[in-house]
Design a protein around this motif. Structure first.
Motif, PDB file in Angstrom:
ATOM      1  N   PHE A 211       0.862  -1.178   0.000  1.00 19.57           N
ATOM      2  CA  PHE A 211       0.000   0.000   0.000  1.00 19.57           C
ATOM      3  C   PHE A 211       0.895   1.223   0.000  1.00 19.57           C
ATOM      4  O   PHE A 211       1.878   1.280   0.745  1.00 19.57           O
ATOM      5  CB  PHE A 211      -0.910   0.030   1.231  1.00 19.57           C
ATOM      6  N   LEU A 215      -1.402   7.486   5.703  1.00 19.86           N
ATOM      7  CA  LEU A 215      -2.011   6.586   6.681  1.00 19.86           C
ATOM      8  C   LEU A 215      -3.127   7.349   7.397  1.00 19.86           C
ATOM      9  O   LEU A 215      -2.972   7.838   8.506  1.00 19.86           O
ATOM     10  CB  LEU A 215      -0.959   6.090   7.675  1.00 19.86           C
ATOM     11  N   LYS A 219      -8.351   5.712   3.978  1.00 18.57           N
ATOM     12  CA  LYS A 219      -7.670   4.653   3.223  1.00 18.57           C
ATOM     13  C   LYS A 219      -8.109   3.257   3.642  1.00 18.57           C
ATOM     14  O   LYS A 219      -7.737   2.270   2.995  1.00 18.57           O
ATOM     15  CB  LYS A 219      -6.154   4.800   3.379  1.00 18.57           C
ATOM     16  N   ASN A 220      -8.831   3.133   4.763  1.00 15.50           N
ATOM     17  CA  ASN A 220      -9.442   1.846   5.127  1.00 15.50           C
ATOM     18  C   ASN A 220      -8.402   0.763   5.423  1.00 15.50           C
ATOM     19  O   ASN A 220      -8.617  -0.422   5.144  1.00 15.50           O
ATOM     20  CB  ASN A 220     -10.357   1.390   3.981  1.00 15.50           C
ATOM     21  N   LEU A 221      -7.296   1.161   6.021  1.00 13.44           N
ATOM     22  CA  LEU A 221      -6.191   0.217   6.235  1.00 13.44           C
ATOM     23  C   LEU A 221      -6.457  -0.831   7.315  1.00 13.44           C
ATOM     24  O   LEU A 221      -5.960  -1.964   7.188  1.00 13.44           O
ATOM     25  CB  LEU A 221      -4.910   0.992   6.534  1.00 13.44           C
ATOM     26  N   LEU A 224      -7.763  -3.759   5.581  1.00 12.39           N
ATOM     27  CA  LEU A 224      -6.729  -4.468   4.832  1.00 12.39           C
ATOM     28  C   LEU A 224      -5.939  -5.393   5.750  1.00 12.39           C
ATOM     29  O   LEU A 224      -5.683  -6.558   5.403  1.00 12.39           O
ATOM     30  CB  LEU A 224      -5.794  -3.463   4.155  1.00 12.39           C
ATOM     31  N   LEU A 245       3.424  -1.190   4.156  1.00 14.60           N
ATOM     32  CA  LEU A 245       2.646   0.046   4.203  1.00 14.60           C
ATOM     33  C   LEU A 245       3.639   1.193   4.045  1.00 14.60           C
ATOM     34  O   LEU A 245       4.436   1.456   4.950  1.00 14.60           O
ATOM     35  CB  LEU A 245       1.900   0.174   5.525  1.00 14.60           C
ATOM     36  N   LEU A 255      -2.403   1.765  13.627  1.00 15.43           N
ATOM     37  CA  LEU A 255      -2.074   0.634  12.761  1.00 15.43           C
ATOM     38  C   LEU A 255      -0.960  -0.213  13.371  1.00 15.43           C
ATOM     39  O   LEU A 255      -1.002  -1.451  13.304  1.00 15.43           O
ATOM     40  CB  LEU A 255      -1.648   1.146  11.379  1.00 15.43           C
ATOM     41  N   SER A 293      -9.255   2.012  -0.260  1.00 15.24           N
ATOM     42  CA  SER A 293      -9.892   3.246   0.215  1.00 15.24           C
ATOM     43  C   SER A 293     -11.422   3.193   0.177  1.00 15.24           C
ATOM     44  O   SER A 293     -12.028   2.630  -0.734  1.00 15.24           O
ATOM     45  CB  SER A 293      -9.433   4.433  -0.625  1.00 15.24           C
TER      46      SER A 293
END
Length: 388
Positions: A211, A215, A219-221, A224, A245, A255, A293
């Motif tokens: 990715f 951050l 971005k909907n991490l 993921l 990342l 994260l 995202s």
């Protein structure tokens, strides 16, 4: 014909490559000139990515004036309005290309242009899906758009949004977005031979999803990371894969904590952001780009990854998904609200059920028409069309 382009930031490299290509086309004409007004050097939120300290920074040659050598947020409305009007009056353009409808100073320039019979092309990167729409803002956009003679849109979804607001499709002059494919490919190819060595330096797995971006929440991490944790359990090759990342942002601490909670600190690596022309160095350590995202007007990193020959897994909320991702050919599109879809796609790559080499070659072919030279030619054609 005299073309005046208003743009927010001098630092926006992807635009600079297009402006250079446009300048080269204009230089071949005896009756056309172009000038780019760069309002500010950069946005404060992107300051960490400025590349002035790197000797290998690509340089772009085109006629421009930097109005304020500071961050965009530090330039007041009055300063912007006065500078834009002063330079526009001095240049005496036949057509003006505005960055967007959200800057009151540029809207003032739009009104000035209409009073003086000057054509206006509006750039639009927004889509109907990238955030909630409605209310007085949409009505204001309808009026603004009704005053414009043409539109440069970042893809089909951005064009569809403009059309929904009452613009005839005949006024859509461009539906593309480009990055400097040649520079990106060159850096990627130079980095590939040291792939294994660099993976060992960073403690990476032999295969990696990547990715690239800020951050931040949009971005909907977290989804993921959860999807990867599930795919790792399902795949027979789960331990051979990791995630990179690449970027910085407000969600970094959260994260990091999530990665620890999932027990994946040895498979998910965070690397600090870097200038755009060094991103291919990290893409060379990767196999597949993922952009999950929930809101993304376009997603230029998809262009960058495809230019380097990487398959892509892209959220359907990204503006580029419709134009760049051919499902099953160069990648896949998924619903960012359904993590099981993403887990399934990750597992497919982990288990070797996807021909990544074939997809990578397809990616290069699909992105080829999205080159600065092609976008510049369509821009020039559009300027000529509305001035004639």
């Amino acid at each position: 014909m005299r073309i005046l382009i208003v743009h927010n930031m001098l630092w926006a490299h992807y635009k600079s490559s297009v402006f250079q290509a446009l300048q080269q086309l204009v230089d071949q004409q005896t009756d056309i000139s172009v000038l780019v007004l760069q309002i500010a050097r950069n946005e404060r939120s992107r300051a960490s990515l400025e590349s002035n300290s790197y000797e290998s920074t690509p340089t772009y040659m085109y006629k421009y004036e930097l109005l304020f050598d500071r961050y965009l947020e530090e330039v007041s409305f009055r300063e912007r309005a006065q500078a834009l009007l002063r330079h526009a009056k001095a240049f005496r353009p036949d057509v003006i290309n505005l960055t967007g409808y959200y800057d009151p100073a540029q809207l003032l320039l739009l009104v000035w242009a209409k009073v003086n019979g000057i054509r206006v092309v509006m750039q639009n990167e927004s889509t109907a899906a990238d955030q909630q729409r409605g209310g007085w803002k949409e009505q204001l956009k309808r009026w603004v758009f009704s005053q414009c003679d043409g539109f440069f849109c970042f893809g089909s979804q951005a064009a569809d949004y403009v059309i929904q607001l009452g613009v005839p499709s005949s006024k859509i002059l461009l539906r593309k977005n480009a990055v400097d494919n040649n520079v990106l490919q060159s850096v990627y190819n130079q980095s590939l031979p040291s792939r294994t060595q660099q993976q060992q330096v960073f403690g990476l797995r032999p295969n990696n999803f990547v990715f690239v971006g800020r951050l931040i929440e949009a971005k909907n991490l977290p989804m993921l990371l959860n999807a990867f944790a599930e795919a790792r359990k399902q795949s027979k090759n789960g331990t051979d894969w990791g995630i990179i990342l690449l970027g910085d942002g407000t969600e970094k601490a959260n994260l990091t904590q999530q990665i620890s909670t999932l027990g994946l600190t040895d498979q998910i690596i965070l690397l600090p952001g870097r200038p755009w022309f060094r991103v291919p160095e990290v893409l060379a350590l990767s196999n597949v780009l993922v952009l999950p995202s929930r809101s993304e007007p376009w997603g230029l990193v998809v262009n960058e990854a495809m230019a380097c020959g990487l398959p892509v897994i892209v959220s359907e909320r990204c503006g580029c998904a419709v134009d760049l991702v051919k499902n099953g050919q160069n990648g896949f599109v998924f619903n960012p609200d359904q993590p099981e879809q993403l887990s399934h796609l990750l597992t497919q790559f982990m288990d070797g059920l996807v021909d990544t080499n074939r997809m990578g070659e397809a990616a290069r072919q699909i992105i080829a028409p999205y080159a600065p030279e092609a976008v510049a030619q369509e821009m020039l054609n559009g300027f000529i069309k509305i001035t004639n």
